[in-house]
Scaffold this motif. Sequence first.
Motif, PDB file in Angstrom:
ATOM      1  N   ILE A 189      32.545  67.986 -39.630  1.00  0.00           N
ATOM      2  CA  ILE A 189      31.686  69.174 -38.802  1.00  0.00           C
ATOM      3  C   ILE A 189      31.297  70.001 -40.679  1.00  0.00           C
ATOM      4  N   ASP A 190      30.477  70.491 -40.048  1.00  0.00           N
ATOM      5  CA  ASP A 190      30.561  71.696 -41.463  1.00  0.00           C
ATOM      6  C   ASP A 190      30.666  73.219 -40.513  1.00  0.00           C
ATOM      7  N   PHE A 191      31.716  73.809 -41.244  1.00  0.00           N
ATOM      8  CA  PHE A 191      31.988  75.782 -40.784  1.00  0.00           C
ATOM      9  C   PHE A 191      33.021  76.271 -41.684  1.00  0.00           C
ATOM     10  N   SER A 243      34.145  79.661 -43.755  1.00  0.00           N
ATOM     11  CA  SER A 243      35.580  79.858 -44.080  1.00  0.00           C
ATOM     12  C   SER A 243      35.815  80.478 -44.862  1.00  0.00           C
ATOM     13  N   TYR A 290      41.248  77.502 -37.289  1.00  0.00           N
ATOM     14  CA  TYR A 290      40.247  77.097 -36.091  1.00  0.00           C
ATOM     15  C   TYR A 290      40.441  76.874 -35.242  1.00  0.00           C
ATOM     16  N   ASN A 350      34.276  76.862 -31.466  1.00  0.00           N
ATOM     17  CA  ASN A 350      33.400  75.790 -32.075  1.00  0.00           C
ATOM     18  C   ASN A 350      33.224  75.877 -33.463  1.00  0.00           C
ATOM     19  N   TYR A 351      35.269  75.728 -33.583  1.00  0.00           N
ATOM     20  CA  TYR A 351      35.713  75.780 -35.385  1.00  0.00           C
ATOM     21  C   TYR A 351      34.733  77.120 -36.300  1.00  0.00           C
ATOM     22  N   LEU A 352      34.720  77.995 -35.418  1.00  0.00           N
ATOM     23  CA  LEU A 352      34.040  79.311 -36.334  1.00  0.00           C
ATOM     24  C   LEU A 352      35.492  79.985 -36.387  1.00  0.00           C
ATOM     25  N   VAL A 354      26.644  75.398 -40.479  1.00  0.00           N
ATOM     26  CA  VAL A 354      27.170  75.411 -38.820  1.00  0.00           C
ATOM     27  C   VAL A 354      26.971  75.251 -37.439  1.00  0.00           C
TER      28      VAL A 354
END
Length: 183
Positions: free
Chosen positions: A47-49, A51, A57, A62-64, A100
């Motif tokens: 995953i890309d998020f 930061s 997280y 959704n790992y925002l 994202v």
Amino acid sequence: MQTRFGFILFFCVFFFSMPIFAQNGTHRKFIKWLPVQSARLSEKQKIDFLSFEGAAYDSKNNYLPSYFERIKLNPGDNGCSASLSNPIYSLVPESELKLVNGIAGIENEIIISSAVGYARKEPYALISFIPIRKNSVTGQYERLISFELTINSWSSSQKTMAGSQRYYAPNSVLAFGKWYKIS
């Protein structure tokens, strides 16, 4: 695996963050955003998020990135609220938005979650929110870079307040692990 990753991050931020000792006041805060980060949840899933320094997280979001702060309250306080004022936003670059997932669920306003938690029987305000909004005028996503955080706390004579939640931190490092009897 995803829930384990989210739980571990939340656990680290909640239990190891240094508390700020302040009550009923306004404090200027700054968020230092970092480039898009990547993490592997498994061998096949990456995953890309977005930061920023100190971000938490959770797979539910959704790992925002979530802003989290633990603020010590006066003894006896069992309720709190938080609000943002004088926010300053910057646009989230399109190049970062493309990488994202979950950004479509962002609202026009930042929603603040506040609760009272307890560590060693002392009350703390637990404040969290996702510092990203969708501008209702332009339709573009913006990230919060500076704001004033106002905390209001109170005590109620009632033993339990409607809608309030208590969170207790484990106090013993002996609560986890394997134990062996040596004789």
